[in-house]
Scaffold this motif. Structure first.
Motif, PDB file in Angstrom:
ATOM      1  N   ASP A 173      -9.430  -4.277  -5.866  1.00 22.19           N
ATOM      2  CA  ASP A 173      -9.415  -2.887  -6.322  1.00 22.19           C
ATOM      3  C   ASP A 173      -8.325  -2.655  -7.369  1.00 22.19           C
ATOM      4  OD1 ASP A 173     -10.584  -0.216  -6.022  1.00 22.19           O
ATOM      5  OD2 ASP A 173      -8.629   0.325  -5.175  1.00 22.19           O
ATOM      6  N   CYS A 174      -7.149  -3.285  -7.161  1.00 26.54           N
ATOM      7  CA  CYS A 174      -6.062  -3.161  -8.147  1.00 26.54           C
ATOM      8  C   CYS A 174      -6.509  -3.685  -9.506  1.00 26.54           C
ATOM      9  CB  CYS A 174      -4.829  -3.944  -7.685  1.00 26.54           C
ATOM     10  SG  CYS A 174      -3.930  -3.217  -6.318  1.00 26.54           S
ATOM     11  N   TYR A 175      -7.124  -4.858  -9.512  1.00 25.54           N
ATOM     12  CA  TYR A 175      -7.585  -5.432 -10.778  1.00 25.54           C
ATOM     13  C   TYR A 175      -8.708  -4.588 -11.391  1.00 25.54           C
ATOM     14  CZ  TYR A 175      -4.892  -9.774 -10.592  1.00 25.54           C
ATOM     15  OH  TYR A 175      -3.878 -10.699 -10.615  1.00 25.54           O
ATOM     16  N   ARG A 176      -9.575  -4.048 -10.562  1.00 27.26           N
ATOM     17  CA  ARG A 176     -10.684  -3.241 -11.074  1.00 27.26           C
ATOM     18  C   ARG A 176     -10.160  -1.963 -11.744  1.00 27.26           C
ATOM     19  NH1 ARG A 176     -15.076  -4.798 -10.471  1.00 27.26           N
ATOM     20  NH2 ARG A 176     -14.958  -5.779  -8.453  1.00 27.26           N
ATOM     21  N   LYS A 177      -9.146  -1.337 -11.128  1.00 27.15           N
ATOM     22  CA  LYS A 177      -8.647  -0.050 -11.623  1.00 27.15           C
ATOM     23  C   LYS A 177      -7.402  -0.177 -12.498  1.00 27.15           C
ATOM     24  CE  LYS A 177     -10.551   2.391  -7.694  1.00 27.15           C
ATOM     25  NZ  LYS A 177     -10.278   3.055  -6.420  1.00 27.15           N
ATOM     26  N   GLY A 178      -6.869  -1.381 -12.627  1.00 25.92           N
ATOM     27  CA  GLY A 178      -5.668  -1.568 -13.439  1.00 25.92           C
ATOM     28  C   GLY A 178      -4.428  -0.999 -12.779  1.00 25.92           C
ATOM     29  N   PHE A 179      -4.357  -1.059 -11.482  1.00 21.91           N
ATOM     30  CA  PHE A 179      -3.197  -0.553 -10.765  1.00 21.91           C
ATOM     31  C   PHE A 179      -2.111  -1.621 -10.720  1.00 21.91           C
ATOM     32  CE2 PHE A 179      -0.663  -0.526  -6.929  1.00 21.91           C
ATOM     33  CZ  PHE A 179      -0.051   0.707  -7.042  1.00 21.91           C
ATOM     34  N   LEU A 221       7.515   6.625  -1.484  1.00 20.94           N
ATOM     35  CA  LEU A 221       7.617   5.405  -2.288  1.00 20.94           C
ATOM     36  C   LEU A 221       6.499   5.455  -3.327  1.00 20.94           C
ATOM     37  CD1 LEU A 221       7.915   2.750   0.565  1.00 20.94           C
ATOM     38  CD2 LEU A 221       9.777   3.718  -0.753  1.00 20.94           C
ATOM     39  N   TYR A 222       6.797   5.139  -4.545  1.00 20.63           N
ATOM     40  CA  TYR A 222       5.739   4.968  -5.529  1.00 20.63           C
ATOM     41  C   TYR A 222       6.256   4.060  -6.624  1.00 20.63           C
ATOM     42  CZ  TYR A 222       1.876   5.503  -8.628  1.00 20.63           C
ATOM     43  OH  TYR A 222       0.791   5.217  -9.411  1.00 20.63           O
ATOM     44  N   ASP A 223       5.605   2.927  -6.715  1.00 25.20           N
ATOM     45  CA  ASP A 223       5.946   1.957  -7.741  1.00 25.20           C
ATOM     46  C   ASP A 223       4.733   1.055  -7.854  1.00 25.20           C
ATOM     47  OD1 ASP A 223       6.772  -0.333  -9.153  1.00 25.20           O
ATOM     48  OD2 ASP A 223       8.823  -0.183  -8.399  1.00 25.20           O
ATOM     49  N   ASP A 224       3.904   1.327  -8.837  1.00 26.43           N
ATOM     50  CA  ASP A 224       2.640   0.600  -8.923  1.00 26.43           C
ATOM     51  C   ASP A 224       2.811  -0.901  -9.138  1.00 26.43           C
ATOM     52  OD1 ASP A 224       3.445   0.999 -11.541  1.00 26.43           O
ATOM     53  OD2 ASP A 224       1.482   1.660 -12.258  1.00 26.43           O
ATOM     54  N   GLU A 225       3.816  -1.307  -9.903  1.00 31.09           N
ATOM     55  CA  GLU A 225       4.021  -2.742 -10.123  1.00 31.09           C
ATOM     56  C   GLU A 225       4.506  -3.434  -8.846  1.00 31.09           C
ATOM     57  OE1 GLU A 225       6.424  -3.467 -13.592  1.00 31.09           O
ATOM     58  OE2 GLU A 225       5.058  -2.324 -14.871  1.00 31.09           O
ATOM     59  N   LYS A 268       0.828  -1.213   0.000  1.00 31.41           N
ATOM     60  CA  LYS A 268       0.000   0.000   0.000  1.00 31.41           C
ATOM     61  C   LYS A 268       0.859   1.257   0.000  1.00 31.41           C
ATOM     62  CE  LYS A 268      -3.822  -0.022   2.485  1.00 31.41           C
ATOM     63  NZ  LYS A 268      -4.778  -0.264   3.598  1.00 31.41           N
ATOM     64  N   LEU A 269       2.002   1.207   0.676  1.00 28.38           N
ATOM     65  CA  LEU A 269       2.892   2.371   0.655  1.00 28.38           C
ATOM     66  C   LEU A 269       3.369   2.637  -0.771  1.00 28.38           C
ATOM     67  CD1 LEU A 269       4.986   1.766   3.903  1.00 28.38           C
ATOM     68  CD2 LEU A 269       3.142   3.427   3.552  1.00 28.38           C
ATOM     69  N   TYR A 270       3.675   1.569  -1.496  1.00 29.01           N
ATOM     70  CA  TYR A 270       4.066   1.726  -2.896  1.00 29.01           C
ATOM     71  C   TYR A 270       2.870   2.156  -3.743  1.00 29.01           C
ATOM     72  CZ  TYR A 270       8.750  -0.292  -2.447  1.00 29.01           C
ATOM     73  OH  TYR A 270      10.065  -0.515  -2.131  1.00 29.01           O
ATOM     74  N   ARG A 271       1.736   1.566  -3.508  1.00 28.29           N
ATOM     75  CA  ARG A 271       0.556   1.865  -4.318  1.00 28.29           C
ATOM     76  C   ARG A 271       0.150   3.326  -4.202  1.00 28.29           C
ATOM     77  NH1 ARG A 271      -5.653  -0.524  -4.323  1.00 28.29           N
ATOM     78  NH2 ARG A 271      -6.249   0.802  -6.059  1.00 28.29           N
ATOM     79  N   TYR A 272       0.119   3.833  -2.991  1.00 27.22           N
ATOM     80  CA  TYR A 272      -0.362   5.189  -2.767  1.00 27.22           C
ATOM     81  C   TYR A 272       0.763   6.222  -2.710  1.00 27.22           C
ATOM     82  CZ  TYR A 272      -4.685   2.736  -1.872  1.00 27.22           C
ATOM     83  OH  TYR A 272      -5.785   1.934  -2.000  1.00 27.22           O
ATOM     84  N   GLY A 273       1.993   5.772  -2.895  1.00 26.16           N
ATOM     85  CA  GLY A 273       3.111   6.700  -2.936  1.00 26.16           C
ATOM     86  C   GLY A 273       3.423   7.334  -1.593  1.00 26.16           C
ATOM     87  N   LEU A 274       3.072   6.659  -0.518  1.00 22.46           N
ATOM     88  CA  LEU A 274       3.332   7.189   0.816  1.00 22.46           C
ATOM     89  C   LEU A 274       4.803   7.018   1.166  1.00 22.46           C
ATOM     90  CD1 LEU A 274       0.191   5.639   2.505  1.00 22.46           C
ATOM     91  CD2 LEU A 274       0.461   7.970   1.645  1.00 22.46           C
TER      92      LEU A 274
END
Length: 184
Positions: A149-155, A122-126, A113-119
């Motif tokens: 949610d990742c699959y729904r939004k293509g994250f 950190l930001y690295d969607d993959e 989640k830290l990577y997903r939301y860039g907290l």
């Protein structure tokens, strides 16, 4: 010493539990997991008493001996800072990463989640997707919802409504199972 075998057995059990409760137990007396669990419980006792300065070394000892929750708690403590403690983002990430290396689902989800939301810069969607997926595969119910949610939004992946629905159903199944257990 008594000749009564039942009493002897009970006394041995008492001695064993007493060794577990001693914070300074020697690692050779117990296996590593037991030492980690004792240190973790000691840390939790201090934490509940709001003795944070005593709790942190116990959690650090627990992490050193492989207690899975200690990684998560230390990461959380250093991510947010508690009482008079300053935030230490680098240290938080290190503890979460140690947990990821030991396949601790809570740490996988948190770091994901830290990577997903860039907290915490950190930001690295993959990387975020990969860690969230690992946590979901390790059975973390919150991670299954996050993965949906990742699959729904293509994250961090290609959007896929079928997989999103699947992981949402896994999450719902977990929630329902938890309700059934708590109703008993």
């Amino acid at each position: 010493m008594t000749n009564d075998p039942e009493l002897r057995k009970r006394l041995e059990e008492i001695k064993w539990w007493a060794r577990l409760r001693i914070n300074s137990c020697h690692p050779n007396d117990l296996d590593e997991k037991s030492v980690g669990n004792v240190a973790y419980q000691e840390g939790m006792s201090h934490w509940k008493a709001k003795e944070y300065e005593k709790a942190i070394p116990c959690f650090e000892k627990a992490a050193l001996y492989g207690n899975e929750m200690a990684y998560f708690i230390l990461g959380h403590v250093f991510e947010n800072g508690f009482a008079d403690m300053e935030k230490d983002i680098e240290r938080a990430v290190e503890y979460y990463q140690q947990g990821v290396e030991d396949e601790v689902a809570f740490c996988e989800l948190k770091l994901g989640k830290l990577y997903r939301y860039g907290l915490m810069m950190l930001y690295d969607d993959e990387q975020g997707f990969s860690l969230i997926r690992r946590a979901a595969l390790h059975g973390n119910a919150a991670a299954t919802e996050e993965l949906s949610d990742c699959y729904r939004k293509g994250f961090g992946c290609e959007a896929n409504p079928v997989k999103a629905d699947y992981w949402k159903s896994v999450c719902q199944e977990s929630v329902n199972k938890g309700k059934q257990t708590s109703d008993k």
